[in-house]
Design a protein around this motif. Structure first.
Motif, PDB file in Angstrom:
ATOM      1  N   ASP A 102      -8.472   7.980  -5.722  1.00 16.10           N
ATOM      2  CA  ASP A 102      -7.838   9.111  -6.388  1.00 16.10           C
ATOM      3  C   ASP A 102      -8.636  10.377  -6.070  1.00 16.10           C
ATOM      4  N   THR A 131      -3.072   3.758  -3.157  1.00 18.07           N
ATOM      5  CA  THR A 131      -3.382   2.447  -3.713  1.00 18.07           C
ATOM      6  C   THR A 131      -3.060   1.332  -2.731  1.00 18.07           C
ATOM      7  N   SER A 164      -2.704  -2.871  -3.009  1.00 18.78           N
ATOM      8  CA  SER A 164      -2.677  -4.015  -3.924  1.00 18.78           C
ATOM      9  C   SER A 164      -2.468  -5.295  -3.131  1.00 18.78           C
ATOM     10  N   ASP A 221      -6.199  -4.778  -6.947  1.00 24.01           N
ATOM     11  CA  ASP A 221      -5.797  -3.524  -6.309  1.00 24.01           C
ATOM     12  C   ASP A 221      -7.017  -2.633  -6.109  1.00 24.01           C
ATOM     13  N   TYR A 222      -6.845  -1.677  -5.238  1.00 21.69           N
ATOM     14  CA  TYR A 222      -7.913  -0.742  -4.866  1.00 21.69           C
ATOM     15  C   TYR A 222      -7.282   0.638  -4.829  1.00 21.69           C
ATOM     16  N   THR A 223      -7.821   1.554  -5.624  1.00 19.43           N
ATOM     17  CA  THR A 223      -7.227   2.882  -5.747  1.00 19.43           C
ATOM     18  C   THR A 223      -8.227   3.963  -5.383  1.00 19.43           C
ATOM     19  N   SER A 280       0.829  -1.199   0.000  1.00 20.45           N
ATOM     20  CA  SER A 280       0.000   0.000   0.000  1.00 20.45           C
ATOM     21  C   SER A 280       0.861   1.245   0.000  1.00 20.45           C
ATOM     22  N   ASP A 296      -5.725   9.224  -0.158  1.00 16.72           N
ATOM     23  CA  ASP A 296      -5.386   9.095  -1.573  1.00 16.72           C
ATOM     24  C   ASP A 296      -4.275   8.048  -1.694  1.00 16.72           C
ATOM     25  N   ALA A 327     -11.314  -0.504  -8.485  1.00 17.40           N
ATOM     26  CA  ALA A 327     -10.794  -1.788  -8.021  1.00 17.40           C
ATOM     27  C   ALA A 327     -10.611  -2.722  -9.208  1.00 17.40           C
ATOM     28  N   ARG A 347     -12.078  -4.540 -14.283  1.00 21.68           N
ATOM     29  CA  ARG A 347     -11.823  -3.282 -13.558  1.00 21.68           C
ATOM     30  C   ARG A 347     -13.182  -2.634 -13.280  1.00 21.68           C
TER      31      ARG A 347
END
Length: 440
Positions: free
Chosen positions: A236, A207, A209, A232-234, A194, A205, A248, A268
């Motif tokens: 932004d 990511t 993974s 992964d989880y982002t 992370s 903010d 995700a 995605r």
């Protein structure tokens, strides 16, 4: 001249010898400040978790720090009220390095003594630097223990965590070789990483993974296998547009469930252009509700019926609140996306993409007329979707191949050889399905 040189050298030696003491003195302030900042985060987030330095015994070149974490309502999850830590620190030129022990926790020492033959598999070291950076390493040695009639084998693992003393930037990287339960369950190669930046109490903010090299469940009838799973989880945060996007991804080289097999799977999923304030309010409400549930459960004293009643009551009470929170997110520009969906099945390949967006602010009440006036979708949504899949999967299903609404000229899918194809778009205030305008 020689006396001057000798004097300078002597001063340097004295200064060098005194560095560990000065370092320890300065680091005590940094350690205490980082603990204070952590308590602020817990308090601002509504958690009843806290950390407390019980004793800070600083000597010339070393220190011993006893501190504890009070778990509050998290007792319902972990089964203990608090965890006591003993940090034994060596003073160095650029900071201090601590080695952490759980020796004052009877539940831990009893477990090690009775289940692991007195061999502690856990090692924790933390480096506090004068620059304010904090870096911790948690290492786990392999061990095994019987649980009922099964033998649980825990493999080795290691995790690294880093942050600044203000706790605004976090990064982590962990790898665990895995575990197994006799021959029934086996998981190999678990990884997590992370990189997060704190924007506000409820807004981050960055990511996260994660991945699994291989997982397997073997039963007498059912069989499950997963190979090279990654995700992964982002989050932004766009400060200029005042929006948040959450995306995700999930993918695997192979997924096998009994006789069903999927290769090269990936998708995605994203919710983009969320209103920042609405998103923060949603996360805050969700956190408060979770904390409330945990607190009530922790006070239920292991009464299953009471816990069941608490969960039912909380579900009813939270429904209206959550609907209100969701509604605050229904702003112009909000999009739900499914992209780059693909999966290889024995019958053929599945592919798909979808974008559904709002072209104006909405409330839940404004969606109600859609039941009687479906043409209103043209004033509310922007839509583009494509999908293809092997015809063998669904056969001649009339729900997919025949029009299900009088204004449709085709079914949801049209057949092209051995493939079913779907395409929908809203263009120029008109809805097109597989190239044909849908009449309302």
């Amino acid at each position: 001249m020689k006396k001057v040189i000798i004097g300078v050298l002597l001063l340097l030696v004295i200064a060098g010898v005194g560095v560990p003491f000065v370092s320890g003195l300065m680091m005590e302030k940094i350690v205490k400040q980082s603990f204070s900042n952590l308590n602020t985060i817990y308090s601002d987030s509504g958690y009843d978790v806290s950390v407390e330095i019980v004793q800070y015994d600083r000597k010339f070149s070393s220190s011993e720090i006893e501190w504890k974490m009070k778990l509050g309502s998290l007792k319902a999850v972990y089964g203990v009220d608090e965890i006591i830590f003993i940090d034994r620190a060596d003073h160095q030129y650029t900071g201090i390095v601590t080695r952490t022990s759980l020796e004052k926790n009877k539940w831990f020492t009893d477990f090690v003594s009775s289940k692991l033959d007195g061999k502690n598999p856990l090692a924790i070291t933390t480096e506090y630097k004068l620059s304010g950076q904090i870096h911790s390493t948690v290492a786990l040695d392999a061990f095994s223990l019987p649980v009922g009639d099964e033998l649980v084998a825990i493999k080795a693992g290691k995790a690294d965590f880093a942050c600044d003393k203000d706790l605004k930037n976090f990064s982590s990287e962990a790898f665990w070789e895995g575990f197994s339960v006799s021959e029934k369950l086996k998981v190999d190669g678990i990884s997590i990483a992370s990189n997060l930046e704190k924007i506000s109490t409820y807004l981050w903010d960055g990511t996260l993974s994660y991945g699994v090299e291989k997982g397997k469940i073997a039963g007498n009838v059912e069989h499950f296998e997963l190979v090279k799973f990654k995700g992964d989880y982002t989050l932004d945060v766009d400060k200029d547009e005042n929006t948040v996007s959450v995306v995700a991804t999930f993918g695997a080289d192979k997924l096998l469930a009994s006789l069903e097999k999927v290769d090269n799977f990936f998708v995605r999923i994203g919710i983009v252009n969320l209103d920042t304030q609405g998103f923060e309010d949603f996360v805050k409400l969700y956190t408060e509700m979770t904390n409330s549930v945990l607190k009530d459960i922790s006070e239920a004293a292991d009464d299953p019926e009471m816990i069941k009643t608490i969960l039912q009551q909380q579900l009813v009470q939270s429904q209206l609140q959550m609907l209100t929170a969701y509604e605050r997110l229904l702003k112009k520009g909000l999009e739900f996306q499914i992209s780059d969906l693909h999966a290889q099945l024995p019958q053929g390949e599945i592919k798909g993409d979808l974008v559904l967006g709002l072209i104006k602010d909405m409330t839940f009440a404004q969606f109600v007329p859609l039941q009687q006036q479906p043409e209103l979708v043209l004033d509310i949504f922007d839509l583009q979707s494509e999908m293809s899949l092997p015809a063998e999967l669904v056969g001649d299903n009339p729900m997919l191949l025949a029009p299900i609404y009088s204004g449709m000229k085709t079914g949801l899918f049209v057949k092209d050889g051995d493939i079913l194809i779907h395409k929908t778009e809203i263009r120029d205030a008109k809805l097109y399905l597989n190239g044909q305008e849908v009449m309302f």
